[in-house]
Write an enzyme that holds these catalytic residues in place. Structure first.
Site, PDB file in Angstrom:
ATOM      1  CE  LYS A 299      -4.246  -1.445   2.370  1.00  0.00           C
ATOM      2  NZ  LYS A 299      -5.131  -1.094   3.486  1.00  0.00           N
TER       3      LYS A 299
ATOM      4  CG  ASP B 115     -11.346  -0.554   6.221  1.00  0.00           C
ATOM      5  OD1 ASP B 115     -10.353  -1.283   6.392  1.00  0.00           O
ATOM      6  OD2 ASP B 115     -12.494  -0.930   6.493  1.00  0.00           O
ATOM      7  CB  THR B 116      -9.637  -1.688   0.655  1.00  0.00           C
ATOM      8  OG1 THR B 116      -8.922  -0.484   0.413  1.00  0.00           O
ATOM      9  CG2 THR B 116     -10.012  -2.320  -0.668  1.00  0.00           C
TER      10      THR B 116
HETATM   11  P1  IMP Z   1      -7.669  -3.338   4.482  1.00  0.00           P
HETATM   12  O1  IMP Z   1      -8.311  -2.149   3.948  1.00  0.00           O
HETATM   13  O2  IMP Z   1      -6.182  -3.265   4.421  1.00  0.00           O
HETATM   14  O3  IMP Z   1      -8.177  -3.742   5.832  1.00  0.00           O
HETATM   15  O4  IMP Z   1      -7.999  -4.510   3.471  1.00  0.00           O
HETATM   16  C1  IMP Z   1      -9.137  -5.317   3.601  1.00  0.00           C
HETATM   17  C2  IMP Z   1      -8.937  -6.563   2.775  1.00  0.00           C
HETATM   18  O5  IMP Z   1      -8.958  -6.239   1.395  1.00  0.00           O
HETATM   19  C3  IMP Z   1      -7.619  -7.306   3.007  1.00  0.00           C
HETATM   20  O6  IMP Z   1      -7.870  -8.689   2.875  1.00  0.00           O
HETATM   21  C4  IMP Z   1      -6.737  -6.823   1.895  1.00  0.00           C
HETATM   22  O7  IMP Z   1      -5.752  -7.773   1.532  1.00  0.00           O
HETATM   23  C5  IMP Z   1      -7.747  -6.639   0.787  1.00  0.00           C
HETATM   24  N1  IMP Z   1      -7.320  -5.544  -0.088  1.00  0.00           N
HETATM   25  C6  IMP Z   1      -7.132  -4.250   0.244  1.00  0.00           C
HETATM   26  N2  IMP Z   1      -6.699  -3.558  -0.821  1.00  0.00           N
HETATM   27  C7  IMP Z   1      -6.604  -4.447  -1.839  1.00  0.00           C
HETATM   28  C8  IMP Z   1      -6.187  -4.332  -3.184  1.00  0.00           C
HETATM   29  O8  IMP Z   1      -5.804  -3.273  -3.692  1.00  0.00           O
HETATM   30  N3  IMP Z   1      -6.234  -5.459  -3.913  1.00  0.00           N
HETATM   31  C9  IMP Z   1      -6.632  -6.652  -3.404  1.00  0.00           C
HETATM   32  N4  IMP Z   1      -7.014  -6.822  -2.155  1.00  0.00           N
HETATM   33  C10 IMP Z   1      -6.996  -5.716  -1.372  1.00  0.00           C
END
Ligand code: IMP
Length: 196
Positions: free
Chosen positions: A12, A68-69
């Site tokens: 990231k 957050d994704t």
């Molecule tokens: P977080 O936002 O880092 O908590 O991500 C939540 C989930 O989505 C985690 O399992 C991450 O690996 C996945 N994730 C976040 N960003 C991406 C991306 O750009 N590509 C694929 N998976 C993602």
């Protein structure tokens, strides 16, 4: 301007560094010695992004943004969504998450899905949210070695490759985080111009 990106994820940081203007000195959680797990107890991506950024501001005193994704899959009623990281359990393992996803998607004809990123920024007493989305579909088996998380099973619309097969420059241009980060960057540039 020094600003913390509330993540330990080097992928990231790499994605975001590509897009930030030079006057931003980006620090990760590792750089500020924040090793504890920041609670992500919200019910939405917006709440979790705000919780993470607020935690750093309160406990470490730096201006901060957090993202957050979620991966939102239509045939699964929007799952895994806000629970994307822990879809296959608390240890947040990407391969296990993808294995569960592919298994849930067996025999589902509607493969449409989208990534959504929310970035929360706390800067100079102000709080802002920036959002980015990318539409695509869940393929039937993993493809590609680049990227992270669900990238090997997500194929963005108008491309015949997954995010794990496409160069980072393409992912950044069309992807969820790139879109949200560009909105953040526009805001930071505006602030910089008004304070110079
Ligand atoms: P977080 O936002 O880092 O908590 O991500 C939540 C989930 O989505 C985690 O399992 C991450 O690996 C996945 N994730 C976040 N960003 C991406 C991306 O750009 N590509 C694929 N998976 C993602």
């Amino acid at each position: 301007m020094r600003i913390v990106f509330a993540t330990h994820n080097p992928n990231k940081i790499k994605e975001v560094l590509h897009l930030l203007p030079k006057h931003i000195d980006l620090l990760s959680l590792t750089d500020i010695d924040c090793v504890e797990e920041i609670p992500e107890t919200g019910q939405t991506l917006e709440e979790n992004a705000l919780l993470k950024a607020q935690y750093v501001v309160r406990n470490y005193g730096y201006p901060c943004f957090a993202d957050d994704t979620g991966l939102i899959v239509d045939a699964l009623g929007g799952a895994p969504g806000v629970y994307s990281a822990r879809y296959a359990g608390v240890h947040k393992n990407a391969d296990e998450n993808m294995a569960r996803l592919l298994s849930e998607m067996k025999k589902k004809p509607n493969r449409s899905a989208r990534f959504k990123t929310v970035i929360a920024l706390f800067l100079e007493g102000e709080q802002q949210l920036f959002t980015g989305k990318v539409e695509g579909e869940i393929i039937h088996e993993k493809k590609g070695e680049q990227g992270f998380g669900y990238d090997p099973v997500f194929k963005p619309v108008n491309f015949d490759k997954t995010f794990a097969e496409l160069p980072l420059s393409v992912k950044n241009k069309i992807g969820h985080r790139g879109k949200a980060v560009r909105k953040l960057v526009d805001y930071l540039k505006k602030i910089n111009n008004t304070t110079e």
